[in-house]
Design a protein around this motif. Structure first.
Motif, PDB file in Angstrom:
ATOM      1  N   VAL A 133      -3.660  13.360   1.918  1.00 17.07           N
ATOM      2  CA  VAL A 133      -4.767  12.411   1.992  1.00 17.07           C
ATOM      3  C   VAL A 133      -4.484  11.103   1.262  1.00 17.07           C
ATOM      4  N   MET A 134      -3.363  10.998   0.599  1.00 11.68           N
ATOM      5  CA  MET A 134      -3.118   9.871  -0.307  1.00 11.68           C
ATOM      6  C   MET A 134      -3.110   8.517   0.387  1.00 11.68           C
ATOM      7  N   ASP A 135      -2.562   8.425   1.591  1.00  8.68           N
ATOM      8  CA  ASP A 135      -2.502   7.138   2.284  1.00  8.68           C
ATOM      9  C   ASP A 135      -3.888   6.683   2.728  1.00  8.68           C
ATOM     10  N   LEU A 136      -4.756   7.626   3.064  1.00 10.17           N
ATOM     11  CA  LEU A 136      -6.135   7.281   3.417  1.00 10.17           C
ATOM     12  C   LEU A 136      -6.852   6.684   2.214  1.00 10.17           C
ATOM     13  N   LEU A 137      -6.721   7.348   1.055  1.00 10.13           N
ATOM     14  CA  LEU A 137      -7.407   6.875  -0.147  1.00 10.13           C
ATOM     15  C   LEU A 137      -6.824   5.544  -0.628  1.00 10.13           C
ATOM     16  N   THR A 138      -5.515   5.382  -0.504  1.00 11.45           N
ATOM     17  CA  THR A 138      -4.901   4.125  -0.933  1.00 11.45           C
ATOM     18  C   THR A 138      -5.443   2.950  -0.126  1.00 11.45           C
ATOM     19  N   THR A 139      -5.558   3.137   1.173  1.00  9.85           N
ATOM     20  CA  THR A 139      -6.080   2.061   2.026  1.00  9.85           C
ATOM     21  C   THR A 139      -7.528   1.759   1.685  1.00  9.85           C
ATOM     22  N   LEU A 140      -8.302   2.789   1.414  1.00  7.05           N
ATOM     23  CA  LEU A 140      -9.703   2.584   1.042  1.00  7.05           C
ATOM     24  C   LEU A 140      -9.824   1.844  -0.283  1.00  7.05           C
ATOM     25  N   TYR A 141      -9.157   2.352  -1.319  1.00  7.75           N
ATOM     26  CA  TYR A 141      -9.365   1.837  -2.669  1.00  7.75           C
ATOM     27  C   TYR A 141      -8.627   0.523  -2.950  1.00  7.75           C
ATOM     28  N   PHE A 142      -7.530   0.273  -2.241  1.00  4.90           N
ATOM     29  CA  PHE A 142      -6.747  -0.924  -2.530  1.00  4.90           C
ATOM     30  C   PHE A 142      -6.815  -1.981  -1.423  1.00  4.90           C
ATOM     31  N   HIS A 143      -7.597  -1.709  -0.379  1.00  6.51           N
ATOM     32  CA  HIS A 143      -7.683  -2.690   0.697  1.00  6.51           C
ATOM     33  C   HIS A 143      -9.098  -2.889   1.244  1.00  6.51           C
ATOM     34  N   THR A 144      -9.809  -1.805   1.488  1.00  2.00           N
ATOM     35  CA  THR A 144     -11.044  -1.911   2.264  1.00  2.00           C
ATOM     36  C   THR A 144     -12.316  -1.949   1.434  1.00  2.00           C
ATOM     37  N   MET A 145     -12.471  -1.029   0.505  1.00  2.00           N
ATOM     38  CA  MET A 145     -13.759  -0.883  -0.172  1.00  2.00           C
ATOM     39  C   MET A 145     -14.051  -2.041  -1.127  1.00  2.00           C
ATOM     40  N   ARG A 146     -15.316  -2.430  -1.157  1.00  2.00           N
ATOM     41  CA  ARG A 146     -15.793  -3.428  -2.117  1.00  2.00           C
ATOM     42  C   ARG A 146     -16.182  -2.698  -3.397  1.00  2.00           C
ATOM     43  N   ILE A 147     -15.319  -2.773  -4.383  1.00  4.21           N
ATOM     44  CA  ILE A 147     -15.531  -2.062  -5.644  1.00  4.21           C
ATOM     45  C   ILE A 147     -15.027  -2.916  -6.792  1.00  4.21           C
ATOM     46  N   ASP A 148     -15.522  -2.631  -7.973  1.00  4.72           N
ATOM     47  CA  ASP A 148     -15.093  -3.320  -9.178  1.00  4.72           C
ATOM     48  C   ASP A 148     -14.934  -2.283 -10.289  1.00  4.72           C
TER      49      ASP A 148
ATOM     50  N   LEU B 122       0.826  -1.203   0.000  1.00  8.27           N
ATOM     51  CA  LEU B 122       0.000   0.000   0.000  1.00  8.27           C
ATOM     52  C   LEU B 122       0.864   1.260   0.000  1.00  8.27           C
ATOM     53  N   ALA B 123       1.980   1.222   0.726  1.00  7.25           N
ATOM     54  CA  ALA B 123       2.885   2.376   0.753  1.00  7.25           C
ATOM     55  C   ALA B 123       3.468   2.640  -0.630  1.00  7.25           C
ATOM     56  N   VAL B 124       3.804   1.573  -1.343  1.00 11.04           N
ATOM     57  CA  VAL B 124       4.328   1.716  -2.708  1.00 11.04           C
ATOM     58  C   VAL B 124       3.270   2.328  -3.618  1.00 11.04           C
ATOM     59  N   THR B 125       2.038   1.851  -3.518  1.00 12.20           N
ATOM     60  CA  THR B 125       0.951   2.386  -4.342  1.00 12.20           C
ATOM     61  C   THR B 125       0.704   3.850  -4.036  1.00 12.20           C
ATOM     62  N   ALA B 126       0.703   4.206  -2.762  1.00 12.24           N
ATOM     63  CA  ALA B 126       0.495   5.602  -2.372  1.00 12.24           C
ATOM     64  C   ALA B 126       1.581   6.501  -2.943  1.00 12.24           C
ATOM     65  N   GLN B 127       2.821   6.008  -2.941  1.00 10.41           N
ATOM     66  CA  GLN B 127       3.920   6.814  -3.479  1.00 10.41           C
ATOM     67  C   GLN B 127       3.777   6.997  -4.986  1.00 10.41           C
ATOM     68  N   ARG B 128       3.365   5.941  -5.672  1.00 11.66           N
ATOM     69  CA  ARG B 128       3.126   6.062  -7.106  1.00 11.66           C
ATOM     70  C   ARG B 128       2.004   7.059  -7.379  1.00 11.66           C
ATOM     71  N   ALA B 129       0.989   7.064  -6.525  1.00 11.02           N
ATOM     72  CA  ALA B 129      -0.113   8.006  -6.691  1.00 11.02           C
ATOM     73  C   ALA B 129       0.343   9.440  -6.456  1.00 11.02           C
ATOM     74  N   ARG B 130       1.248   9.642  -5.520  1.00  5.61           N
ATOM     75  CA  ARG B 130       1.788  10.985  -5.277  1.00  5.61           C
ATOM     76  C   ARG B 130       2.544  11.488  -6.508  1.00  5.61           C
ATOM     77  N   ILE B 131       3.310  10.597  -7.105  1.00  5.61           N
ATOM     78  CA  ILE B 131       4.054  10.965  -8.317  1.00  5.61           C
ATOM     79  C   ILE B 131       3.091  11.337  -9.435  1.00  5.61           C
ATOM     80  N   LEU B 132       2.042  10.559  -9.600  1.00  5.54           N
ATOM     81  CA  LEU B 132       1.053  10.830 -10.639  1.00  5.54           C
ATOM     82  C   LEU B 132       0.332  12.146 -10.379  1.00  5.54           C
TER      83      LEU B 132
END
Length: 281
Positions: A38-53, A9-19
């Motif tokens: 806010v990036m670490d909050l959103l990363t945890t939501l979108y890549f770990h917690t939320m049920r989404i497709d 998740l930390a890696v994904t958040a860092q990539r999102a910061r770069i983007l």
């Protein structure tokens, strides 16, 4: 949460910061400071917690997310792109007349955006309405929203908080991104809002506190929120505005401006170095 998962998740958040940084620089405008916090909050939501497709962005059974601090679309759009709602290349059209990614979330044109927001205070109100609809439908999906600590100065936020408690919306979880800064300076100087824990507790919310850059702690708090019955949950997340870029951190001047070419190169060098460290390169 396992350490390896938190690291992913930390890696994904860092990539999102770069983007996000690239988006704001390319557009020549945007709110980068609060997007980085806010990036670490959103990363945890979108890549770990939320049920989404991402293949079914309008799935009726999905969890919903509302960016109440609606100016931080560099974070939201980066997250949606990396999650697969649309090609990462589309982010180049951020704030461009040639695209649909405006400076605030647009639910009509951007896949994955559940609510158009922008006027501060209205996002949490929409989230309350969504959660109430879920209760009436006896649905099992949840609603998540993120507010800024400057945003909670809006009276509408507290009207929404009262309604959420009245209707026992335990399917609603709100984050407050507490980076201590807003466009005019420190929140403590502009309009003091603390103690937020006591205030939300007085409004009959379940109150949790986390380090907003600790993915494991964020995930644990989200699990606690889902387990709480009979009342909504607020997660008070302490963050750093401009997180990951030394000259942007804790500087209100980076609330809503884009870096020039020299600043962009320096910021990207720091962010890429951070990513390389996380990836062990």
């Amino acid at each position: 949460m396992e350490q390896t998962r938190a690291h992913e998740l930390a890696v994904t958040a860092q990539r999102a910061r770069i983007l996000a940084m690239d988006m704001v620089h390319t557009a020549g405008s945007g709110h980068i400071g609060g997007s980085l916090s806010v990036m670490d909050l959103l990363t945890t939501l979108y890549f770990h917690t939320m049920r989404i497709d991402p293949k079914q962005p309008a799935d009726p059974g999905r969890d919903r997310f509302v960016l109440s601090k609606g100016h931080c679309t560099p974070a939201l759009y980066a997250m949606l792109a990396l999650r697969g709602y649309f090609p990462v290349e589309d982010c180049k059209l951020f704030r461009s007349i040639k695209g649909h990614m405006s400076g605030h979330p647009d639910m009509r044109h951007v896949p994955g955006v559940d609510m158009s927001t922008g006027s501060l205070g209205q996002g949490i109100s929409a989230a309350v309405g969504m959660a109430l609809a879920g209760k009436l439908d006896k649905a099992d999906w949840r609603v998540y929203t993120v507010l800024g600590d400057g945003e909670v100065e809006e009276g509408q936020v507290w009207e929404a908080a009262m309604a959420a408690a009245k209707y026992h919306l335990d399917n609603l979880c709100a984050f407050v991104d507490i980076n201590g800064l807003q466009i005019d300076g420190k929140t403590a100087d502009v309009m003091p809002s603390e103690p937020l824990d006591a205030k939300f507790a007085a409004f009959n919310w379940n109150v949790l506190k986390v380090d907003g850059h600790d993915h494991a702690a964020i995930a644990d708090a989200l699990e606690q929120a889902a387990a709480c019955k009979g009342k909504p949950t607020v997660i008070l997340a302490r963050t750093v505005k401009g997180k990951g870029v030394s000259f942007m951190e804790n500087d209100p001047g980076w609330h809503g401006k884009a870096p020039n070419d020299e600043q962009f190169e320096k910021a990207m060098a720091e962010l890429n170095a951070g990513l390389a460290e996380l990836e062990g390169k």
